[in-house]
Scaffold this active site. Structure first.
Site, short mmCIF file in Angstrom:
data_model
loop_
_atom_site.label_atom_id
_atom_site.label_comp_id
_atom_site.label_asym_id
_atom_site.label_seq_id
_atom_site.Cartn_x
_atom_site.Cartn_y
_atom_site.Cartn_z
N HIS A 17 0.84 -1.21 0.00
CA HIS A 17 0.00 0.00 0.00
C HIS A 17 0.87 1.25 0.00
O HIS A 17 0.62 2.20 -0.73
CB HIS A 17 -0.88 0.06 1.25
CG HIS A 17 -1.93 -1.01 1.33
ND1 HIS A 17 -2.10 -1.81 2.43
CD2 HIS A 17 -2.89 -1.39 0.45
CE1 HIS A 17 -3.11 -2.64 2.23
NE2 HIS A 17 -3.61 -2.41 1.04
N LYS A 41 -18.00 -6.43 6.25
CA LYS A 41 -16.66 -7.01 6.35
C LYS A 41 -16.23 -7.13 7.79
O LYS A 41 -16.58 -6.29 8.62
CB LYS A 41 -15.65 -6.12 5.62
CG LYS A 41 -15.50 -6.45 4.15
CD LYS A 41 -14.26 -5.78 3.57
CE LYS A 41 -14.15 -6.03 2.08
NZ LYS A 41 -13.04 -5.31 1.47
N ARG A 90 -2.11 -6.40 -8.32
CA ARG A 90 -0.97 -7.30 -8.18
C ARG A 90 -0.89 -8.30 -9.32
O ARG A 90 0.16 -8.83 -9.60
CB ARG A 90 -1.05 -8.06 -6.86
CG ARG A 90 -0.55 -7.29 -5.68
CD ARG A 90 -1.08 -7.86 -4.40
NE ARG A 90 -2.52 -7.72 -4.35
CZ ARG A 90 -3.23 -7.62 -3.24
NH1 ARG A 90 -2.63 -7.69 -2.07
NH2 ARG A 90 -4.53 -7.48 -3.27
N SER A 128 -2.74 -8.18 2.76
CA SER A 128 -3.07 -7.99 4.19
C SER A 128 -3.54 -9.30 4.82
O SER A 128 -3.16 -9.62 5.95
CB SER A 128 -4.17 -6.93 4.35
OG SER A 128 -3.72 -5.68 3.89
P1 ADP Z 1 -9.81 -3.83 -0.31
O1 ADP Z 1 -10.46 -4.57 0.81
O2 ADP Z 1 -10.57 -2.64 -0.76
O3 ADP Z 1 -9.32 -4.67 -1.46
P2 ADP Z 1 -7.06 -3.56 0.53
O4 ADP Z 1 -6.60 -2.82 1.73
O5 ADP Z 1 -6.86 -5.02 0.50
O6 ADP Z 1 -8.56 -3.15 0.37
O7 ADP Z 1 -6.41 -2.90 -0.76
C1 ADP Z 1 -6.55 -1.56 -1.11
C2 ADP Z 1 -5.97 -1.35 -2.49
O8 ADP Z 1 -4.56 -1.58 -2.46
C3 ADP Z 1 -6.53 -2.30 -3.55
O9 ADP Z 1 -6.62 -1.61 -4.78
C4 ADP Z 1 -5.48 -3.39 -3.62
O10 ADP Z 1 -5.50 -4.04 -4.87
C5 ADP Z 1 -4.22 -2.57 -3.42
N1 ADP Z 1 -3.09 -3.35 -2.91
C6 ADP Z 1 -3.05 -4.11 -1.80
N2 ADP Z 1 -1.83 -4.70 -1.65
C7 ADP Z 1 -1.09 -4.29 -2.72
C8 ADP Z 1 0.24 -4.57 -3.18
N3 ADP Z 1 1.04 -5.38 -2.51
N4 ADP Z 1 0.63 -3.97 -4.32
C9 ADP Z 1 -0.20 -3.17 -5.01
N5 ADP Z 1 -1.45 -2.88 -4.65
C10 ADP Z 1 -1.90 -3.43 -3.52
#
Ligand code: ADP
Length: 159
Positions: A17, A41, A90, A128
């Site tokens: 992130h 969620k 990703r 995450s």
């Molecule tokens: P959500 O529950 O909305 O998917 P996340 O916190 O998992 O929320 O992710 C928020 C954003 O960050 C999403 O667009 C996700 O694809 C992106 N993201 C999460 N981890 C990575 C990573 N390692 N590299 C690039 N983008 C990421």
């Protein structure tokens, strides 16, 4: 003024992130990180815990701020006149999910554009959900998350 929003759960924020935030801060004049609170969620960290973590992690960037959103993201950004939603991808799995989400958001608010940013290769595997699982077994997540998140995870699982 190019404004964008980066919405997500950030449960917890990872170096993946942070990488997206850092790179987006160079592209957009202003970036709002939206910590989403979705009733359907189940989160490990509460909305205010996730907000506190994100707020402390974005301090290095003057043009990045954070906000908690308990409703629809598209309404939240419309009210703040932010026309761009930024999402990180990703790989193929992320993309098909993100693609559908962007179509839905477009239907809800045609004035909003979703912009995808691909992950930098070293963050490809960071997720995450797997980081939480690893941390719950006492695994070392220090190379995957910022220090503050690593200690927050330890406290959460082991007190
Ligand atoms: P959500 O529950 O909305 O998917 P996340 O916190 O998992 O929320 O992710 C928020 C954003 O960050 C999403 O667009 C996700 O694809 C992106 N993201 C999460 N981890 C990575 C990573 N390692 N590299 C690039 N983008 C990421």
């Amino acid at each position: 003024m190019k404004k964008a929003a980066f919405p997500g759960s950030f449960d917890p924020p990872t170096l993946g992130h942070i990488n997206i935030i850092q790179r987006a801060s160079l592209i957009f004049d202003e970036l709002l990180v939206i910590v989403a609170e979705n009733r359907s969620k189940k989160y490990l960290f509460s909305g205010s815990e996730r907000m506190d973590l994100v707020t402390s992690l974005i301090k290095p960037w003057k043009n990045v701020s954070a906000a908690l959103c308990t409703g629809l993201i598209v309404d939240f950004v419309r009210e703040r006149e932010i026309p761009i939603l930024l999402r990180g991808v990703r790989g193929e799995g992320d993309f098909s999910y993100e693609f559908e989400l962007s179509m839905m958001n477009k239907a809800l608010n045609p004035g909003i554009e979703t912009v995808f940013m691909t992950t930098d290769p070293e963050y490809f595997v960071l997720r995450s959900s797997s980081i939480k699982e690893l941390a719950s077994f006492g695994g070392d997540v220090s190379a995957m998350v910022p220090e503050a998140v690593s200690s927050a995870l330890k406290t959460k699982f082991f007190g």
